[in-house]
Design a protein around this motif. Structure first.
Motif, PDB file in Angstrom:
ATOM      1  N   ASP A 168      30.426 -13.958   3.365  1.00  0.00           N
ATOM      2  CA  ASP A 168      31.425 -12.913   3.151  1.00  0.00           C
ATOM      3  C   ASP A 168      31.296 -11.781   4.163  1.00  0.00           C
ATOM      4  O   ASP A 168      31.911 -10.731   3.986  1.00  0.00           O
ATOM      5  N   GLY A 169      30.487 -11.991   5.204  1.00  0.00           N
ATOM      6  CA  GLY A 169      30.392 -10.993   6.258  1.00  0.00           C
ATOM      7  C   GLY A 169      29.535  -9.796   5.897  1.00  0.00           C
ATOM      8  O   GLY A 169      29.485  -8.819   6.643  1.00  0.00           O
TER       9      GLY A 169
ATOM     10  N   PHE B  10      37.169  -9.331   7.663  1.00  0.00           N
ATOM     11  CA  PHE B  10      35.748  -9.680   7.541  1.00  0.00           C
ATOM     12  C   PHE B  10      35.134  -9.929   8.915  1.00  0.00           C
ATOM     13  O   PHE B  10      35.728 -10.652   9.723  1.00  0.00           O
ATOM     14  N   PRO B  11      33.931  -9.391   9.153  1.00  0.00           N
ATOM     15  CA  PRO B  11      33.240  -9.774  10.378  1.00  0.00           C
ATOM     16  C   PRO B  11      32.721 -11.204  10.270  1.00  0.00           C
ATOM     17  O   PRO B  11      32.404 -11.674   9.181  1.00  0.00           O
ATOM     18  N   CYS B  12      32.657 -11.879  11.409  1.00  0.00           N
ATOM     19  CA  CYS B  12      32.202 -13.274  11.405  1.00  0.00           C
ATOM     20  C   CYS B  12      30.700 -13.345  11.647  1.00  0.00           C
ATOM     21  O   CYS B  12      30.195 -12.702  12.571  1.00  0.00           O
TER      22      CYS B  12
ATOM     23  N   SER C 290      40.627 -13.826   6.670  1.00  0.00           N
ATOM     24  CA  SER C 290      41.153 -12.484   6.918  1.00  0.00           C
ATOM     25  C   SER C 290      40.349 -11.831   8.026  1.00  0.00           C
ATOM     26  O   SER C 290      39.111 -11.911   8.048  1.00  0.00           O
ATOM     27  N   SER C 291      41.064 -11.186   8.927  1.00  0.00           N
ATOM     28  CA  SER C 291      40.364 -10.516  10.024  1.00  0.00           C
ATOM     29  C   SER C 291      39.675  -9.243   9.550  1.00  0.00           C
ATOM     30  O   SER C 291      39.011  -8.568  10.327  1.00  0.00           O
TER      31      SER C 291
ATOM     32  N   GLY D 203      42.999 -15.201   9.836  1.00  0.00           N
ATOM     33  CA  GLY D 203      41.644 -14.696   9.948  1.00  0.00           C
ATOM     34  C   GLY D 203      41.376 -14.133  11.325  1.00  0.00           C
ATOM     35  O   GLY D 203      42.276 -13.762  12.064  1.00  0.00           O
ATOM     36  N   GLY D 204      40.102 -14.070  11.678  1.00  0.00           N
ATOM     37  CA  GLY D 204      39.720 -13.569  12.987  1.00  0.00           C
ATOM     38  C   GLY D 204      40.009 -14.639  14.026  1.00  0.00           C
ATOM     39  O   GLY D 204      39.532 -15.765  13.920  1.00  0.00           O
TER      40      GLY D 204
ATOM     41  N   CYS E 224      35.764 -14.776   7.269  1.00  0.00           N
ATOM     42  CA  CYS E 224      36.521 -14.275   8.418  1.00  0.00           C
ATOM     43  C   CYS E 224      37.611 -15.262   8.822  1.00  0.00           C
ATOM     44  O   CYS E 224      38.523 -14.913   9.569  1.00  0.00           O
TER      45      CYS E 224
ATOM     46  N   PRO F 107      36.310 -15.181  17.081  1.00  0.00           N
ATOM     47  CA  PRO F 107      35.005 -14.751  16.631  1.00  0.00           C
ATOM     48  C   PRO F 107      33.970 -14.861  17.746  1.00  0.00           C
ATOM     49  O   PRO F 107      34.120 -15.700  18.641  1.00  0.00           O
TER      50      PRO F 107
ATOM     51  N   TYR G  79      37.044 -24.038  11.871  1.00  0.00           N
ATOM     52  CA  TYR G  79      36.952 -22.666  12.340  1.00  0.00           C
ATOM     53  C   TYR G  79      35.976 -22.551  13.520  1.00  0.00           C
ATOM     54  O   TYR G  79      34.881 -23.127  13.487  1.00  0.00           O
TER      55      TYR G  79
END
Lengths: 270, 387
Positions: free
Chosen positions: A148-149, A236-238, A233-234, A261-262, A230, A265, A200
């Motif tokens: 979950d980052g 969240f950090p990856c 949704s962007s 998302g991101g 991530c 990454p 991903y």
């Protein structure tokens, strides 16, 4: 009543996927409900005109961490903000977590917005492995980003070996504990030949499942591979890929990447 | 709504009664009981210890058992004489689900052999780390019951079964999911703790020698014993109460750091009420510092009042803060190493802390709880005897 242990089979994987899809679509803590994820640091402002997180329909508030306690302050009044609990504030929900000094605030809309259903490779039994954990003596504790980052303490517990595409790969396993319980997860964050194509780019997570026999073996079922948040949704950090956990061959099992998302990454070993 | 009520009444008869229920963990079966009465009120029972199910609803052939304290549900399809479904509680990292099944009837009662009964000093192994625990077993009319005790206290009643030299005891309350499986191997117990769906921890245990195996509860949390203990929190009407209040002047004070959400605090409450009734006339006050869930005074005060009414608490309860260990510690800067709810402070007539007891061992621990009662009474007697 028939006896039995957890079914580690295709129907069990289907059931888990259905549960997860339901959670993504409807849970107030779905990654698709997240509007922002913000380190609190010395304090952040949220709400109408908020410098850090502008939110319409919420009077301007300040979130402050003092002496390990979080407070929400507005118009000279303050209220405590408990960690690890979803708190309704106006039309939004707040969820603070992480160690003191590194607290992260997640801000959720009232409900998930436009959740994309996940897509999966067809279940493939050849990506199910019975493995033994080769323990390490060091048990080094390190800070990593969880799925979950959010930063967590993780213990290096050892490696498992799998033969995929004729090549043996050794994958590092970290134990990530849950606060206040005796529970923990044995996690592997890995990259493989499908990244950037069907899955991903940053990699996927998969758990080690203890064997039903209790003989010390584990089940490594790549059909249960799942994306870090991530990918949804962007906000969240990856997590950066874990050093050494790359499998050259494609692992055409588990969750695919549905877009969003991101988009880019960081892909560098931690 | 009418359709729902009709559906509920149509299947009320099949749900009514006692069910032998199970959660299927990765390495074993956690057994417990579900009891439902004719009005669809139910409870989850671990041996002789039961807790109410907040609500049971039935829609069509599906029953939903809601455990409000932990926002957990068991959703199950109703068959002729069985239930199949999942236990679920929701986190922010995804659903936590464990397969659930039940059949009408009662789990057989299987008392354990004398070789197992009593207290065992256990060592739990995770990776290369070890940690001490204590296991306690005794036979009851419902069969084998036990306790699983860590430095911060016990996890409530465990119940289970034995076959030959093997045993399983389990605890499930809607949040904690623990199954302890083991067998007697000569004079050693060997086994595995299953925590949640898939955490397994190996352990061994030897007969307790009587010497302390866990860190004593009086050594986990340390206090500033030089200066008077300073505190100030609102009562349930919002009026601030502090250590300077005249009602505490020259008296022995016992402070219970607790939460209405904390099962162990519920176990401790009757003992503290008994302590108050025994010593209040001799100059002892007790104050409860409640650390609650939401931070919203309306909601938290309601929960504290419910706790007060449930246990007929005659002493003062204050709303001290949030039930996060770090947040709690921040409100009590004269304590260091705060780890457990409940924690009990014993304060002398001069206002200085003399003793800190972290955690509480409940009824499941038998003799240990009896010893704890004696320890609390002795601590108060000593403080009363001070000039």
């Amino acid at each position: 009543m028939a006896g039995g242990t957890q079914a580690q089979t295709e129907p069990a994987v289907s059931r888990e996927r259905a549960e997860f899809q339901d959670w993504l679509a409807h849970s107030p803590t779905s990654p698709f409900a997240v509007l922002a994820m913000q380190p609190i640091g010395p304090g952040i402002s949220i709400g109408d005109g908020g410098r850090d997180v502008p939110l319409t329909g919420l009077p301007l508030q300040r979130v402050v961490e003092r002496g390990n306690a979080l407070t929400l302050e507005a118009n000279g009044a303050s209220r405590p903000l408990p960690k690890n609990r979803l708190i309704a504030v106006g039309p939004y929900h707040l969820f603070a977590s992480g160690p003191a000094g590194h607290t992260i605030l997640l801000i959720y809309a009232a409900a998930p917005k436009s959740p994309h259903p996940s897509t999966y490779f067809p279940y493939d039994p050849k990506f199910v492995f019975r493995v033994h954990l080769l323990s390490t003596d060091s048990n080094r504790v390190q800070r990593v980003l969880g799925p979950d980052g959010i930063e967590v303490d993780a213990t290096e517990v050892g490696t498992v070996s799998v033969l995929i595409g004729g090549v043996e790969s050794r994958l590092r396993v970290l134990r990530i504990g849950a606060a206040g319980t005796e529970e923990s997860e044995l996690e592997i964050y890995f990259r493989d030949g499908t990244n950037d194509k069907d899955t991903y780019p940053a990699g996927r997570f998969v758990n080690l499942l203890p064997g039903a026999s209790g003989g010390g073996g584990y089940l490594l079922d790549f059909n249960r591979s799942r994306n870090p948040f991530c990918a949804y949704s962007s906000a969240f950090p990856c997590p950066a890929p874990w050093r050494g956990n790359s499998v050259r061959a494609p692992i055409r099992a588990g969750e695919k990447y549905a877009g969003g998302g991101g988009s880019s990454p960081p892909v560098r070993p931690s | 709504m009418i359709a729902l009520l009709l559906a509920a009444s149509a299947v009320a008869v099949p749900l009514q009664g006692e069910w032998r229920a199970a959660l299927d963990l990765a390495g074993g079966t956690l057994k417990f009981s579900v009891e439902v009465d004719g009005a669809n009120r139910g409870k989850i029972c671990i041996g002789s210890s039961c807790q109410e199910i907040t609500s049971i609803t039935v829609q069509g052939d599906t029953a939903r058992f809601y455990i409000g304290d932990y926002d957990a549900t068991i959703t199950a399809r109703i068959h002729a004489d069985s239930l199949t479904g999942v236990y679920r509680n929701v986190g922010n990292r995804g659903p936590r689900t464990i397969p659930f099944r039940a059949a009408k009837g009662r789990w057989p009662s299987t008392p354990a052999s004398p070789e197992l009964i009593g207290r065992w000093d256990a060592t739990f192994y995770q990776d290369t780390r070890t940690s001490p625990r204590v296991l306690e077993f005794h036979n009851t009319p419902r069969g084998l019951e036990g306790a699983f005790i860590a430095n911060s206290g016990d996890y409530g009643v465990f119940w289970g079964t034995t076959i030959a030299d093997s045993f399983e005891i389990a605890h499930f309350d809607g949040a904690f999911v623990y199954l302890i499986a083991g067998r007697l191997d000569g004079d050693t117990l060997r086994g595995t703790l299953h925590a949640g769906l898939r955490t397994q921890t190996r352990w061994t245990a030897v007969r307790s020698t009587g010497r302390p195996h866990l860190t004593p509860p009086t050594e986990l949390t340390h206090a500033d014993t030089v200066h008077p203990f300073r505190w100030s929190f609102p009562d349930l009407t919002g009026r601030m109460v502090s250590n300077d209040d005249p009602r505490f002047a020259g008296k022995v004070l016992v402070i219970d750091i607790f939460g209405s959400w904390c099962p162990t605090c519920h176990e401790a409450a009757p003992m503290l009420v008994g302590l108050y009734r025994r010593f209040h006339a001799r100059g002892v006050e007790i104050v409860g510092f409640a650390y609650e869930v939401t931070g919203d005074s309306g909601i938290d005060n309601r929960q504290i009042r419910r706790f007060r009414e449930k246990f007929h608490v005659p002493y003062l309860l204050l709303r001290a803060g949030l039930n996060d260990v770090e947040a709690t510690a921040a409100t009590l800067p004269q304590l260091s190493g705060f780890t457990a709810y409940p924690t009990t402070l014993f304060i002398g007539k001069d206002g200085r802390i003399r003793r800190v007891h972290a955690g509480f061992v409940g009824a499941a621990t038998g003799a240990l709880q009896t010893a704890q009662v004696v320890e609390f009474r002795t601590a108060v007697e000593r403080l009363l005897a001070e000039p």
